[in-house]
Design a protein around this motif. Structure first.
Motif, PDB file in Angstrom:
ATOM      1  N   ASP A   1     -34.747  41.299 -29.276  1.00  0.00           N
ATOM      2  CA  ASP A   1     -34.413  42.685 -29.613  1.00  0.00           C
ATOM      3  C   ASP A   1     -34.490  42.909 -31.125  1.00  0.00           C
ATOM      4  N   ALA A   2     -33.993  41.931 -31.895  1.00  0.00           N
ATOM      5  CA  ALA A   2     -33.936  42.110 -33.350  1.00  0.00           C
ATOM      6  C   ALA A   2     -35.307  41.919 -34.004  1.00  0.00           C
ATOM      7  N   LEU A   3     -36.126  41.001 -33.484  1.00  0.00           N
ATOM      8  CA  LEU A   3     -37.390  40.636 -34.144  1.00  0.00           C
ATOM      9  C   LEU A   3     -38.590  41.356 -33.558  1.00  0.00           C
ATOM     10  N   GLU A   4     -38.444  41.861 -32.326  1.00  0.00           N
ATOM     11  CA  GLU A   4     -39.568  42.492 -31.625  1.00  0.00           C
ATOM     12  C   GLU A   4     -40.767  41.559 -31.541  1.00  0.00           C
ATOM     13  N   LEU A   5     -40.475  40.294 -31.282  1.00  0.00           N
ATOM     14  CA  LEU A   5     -41.507  39.269 -31.069  1.00  0.00           C
ATOM     15  C   LEU A   5     -41.043  38.409 -29.895  1.00  0.00           C
ATOM     16  N   PRO A   6     -42.004  37.777 -29.177  1.00  0.00           N
ATOM     17  CA  PRO A   6     -41.574  36.836 -28.137  1.00  0.00           C
ATOM     18  C   PRO A   6     -40.868  35.630 -28.771  1.00  0.00           C
TER      19      PRO A   6
END
Ligand SMILES: [Zn+2]
Length: 334
Positions: free
Chosen positions: A105-110
């Motif tokens: 959610d915070a990084l918007e990366l897998p």
């Protein structure tokens, strides 16, 4: 017409009890840039997630255009790769945390998650002193004591994802209280806090002059003890020797159970250096029958603190052949 290829990077994060390291790793396994910040494991996890996200975003902002960050591989203590959560790690006030979900959610990366010991053994087998080996135990020595175990080329994760917790095997029955709530665990002796406790006990018991008597007890740190041991301070040397002997007993148990090709020591406390490591290895040679003990290689990691875990966590994410079943990732981690 020139064809520009995107530069692909993966972020690796090694969450330690004291510091967290972040490194961006290229597809050939080179750490191209890294940083570290204080974990603050006794503060709520939400603040940690915010600080990690801003560290990652700040580093990403400095990359040239056409750099693509594909995902984040995280190594952490008490990590369950099957659930993507941390299960009340000792020395942390976080309790049970759905870390993968919070970070995605915070990084918007897998994001994928591995136990820190498992990440370290993958890093050592792919890029370190255990390169190419199939039966290896990596011992991580820092704020805690952990292990990553590779058996016949595969990570040993256990039925509940919790294999390798050598730090919480009993070393001294009825001994020191451990961060996990039990007494006498190996980690209460063989870790940076364990070394400090041993040093304080020796300062109280013994009467030699020692430069460590001038250090306020709350300021005592493993690197200060190592520094004075290197200058010949008798109490500092005795504390490292005692810690090394305890570590040696842990290594003997590991060797007798797993019969590895090599045992690799890595982590911040390995920098405490010669007295600790020498006594650990000589304890192994005293206890394990010589004909057998000489076959097991006792090695010290050639990678800097955290590098093995960062390389292992990113390689697990990148290479599905090495990725154990069920590493949690919600999107994009093919
Ligand atoms: Zn314990």
């Amino acid at each position: 017409v020139s064809v520009h290829r995107d530069t692909v990077l993966y972020a690796g994060v090694d969450i330690g009890g004291t510091n967290t390291r972040v490194g961006f790793v290229s597809e050939n396994g080179t750490i191209v840039v890294d940083t570290a910040f204080e974990t603050m494991a006794h503060d709520p996890v939400e603040g940690f997630v915010r600080r990690l996200a801003s560290a990652v975003q700040e580093m990403c902002g400095a990359f040239p255009s056409r750099t693509v960050v594909r995902g984040v591989g995280v190594a952490a203590p008490a990590a369950n790769p099957r659930t993507g959560g941390l299960e009340d790690p000792a020395n942390f006030a976080w309790g049970n945390v759905p870390l993968v979900a919070l970070l995605e959610d915070a990084l918007e990366l897998p994001v994928s998650l591995l136990n820190d010991g498992d990440a370290a053994v993958l890093g050592e087998v792919r890029y370190g002193v255990a390169r190419g080996m199939r039966d290896v135990v990596v011992i991580t020595l820092g704020t805690g004591l952990g292990a990553g175990i590779m058996v016949n080329g595969a990570l040993l994760q256990g039925a509940h994802g919790a294999a390798g917790e050598v730090g919480h095997t009993t070393l001294v029955p009825g001994g020191r209280m451990c961060g996990c709530g039990q007494r006498g665990c190996a980690e209460a002796y063989v870790s940076a806090p364990g070394l400090i406790r041993t040093t304080l006990e020796l300062l109280a018991e013994r009467h030699e002059t020692s430069a460590l008597r001038d250090v306020p007890s709350q300021d005592l740190q493993a690197h200060i003890i190592a520094h004075h041991a290197a200058k010949g301070d008798p109490v500092a040397l005795a504390a490292l020797t005692a810690t090394g002997t305890h570590l040696g007993r842990v290594l003997v148990n590991v060797i007798q159970v797993f019969d590895p090709e090599a045992v690799v020591l890595c982590g911040g406390l390995v920098k405490a250096g010669a007295p600790l490591i020498d006594h650990a290895f000589s304890t192994v040679h005293e206890i394990v029958p010589a004909r057998y003990g000489e076959k097991v290689r006792l090695l010290v990691s050639s990678l800097n603190s955290g590098e093995a875990a960062i390389l292992g966590a990113t390689s697990a994410m990148r290479d599905s052949r090495l990725r154990p079943n069920g590493i949690a990732a919600r999107a994009g981690n093919e």
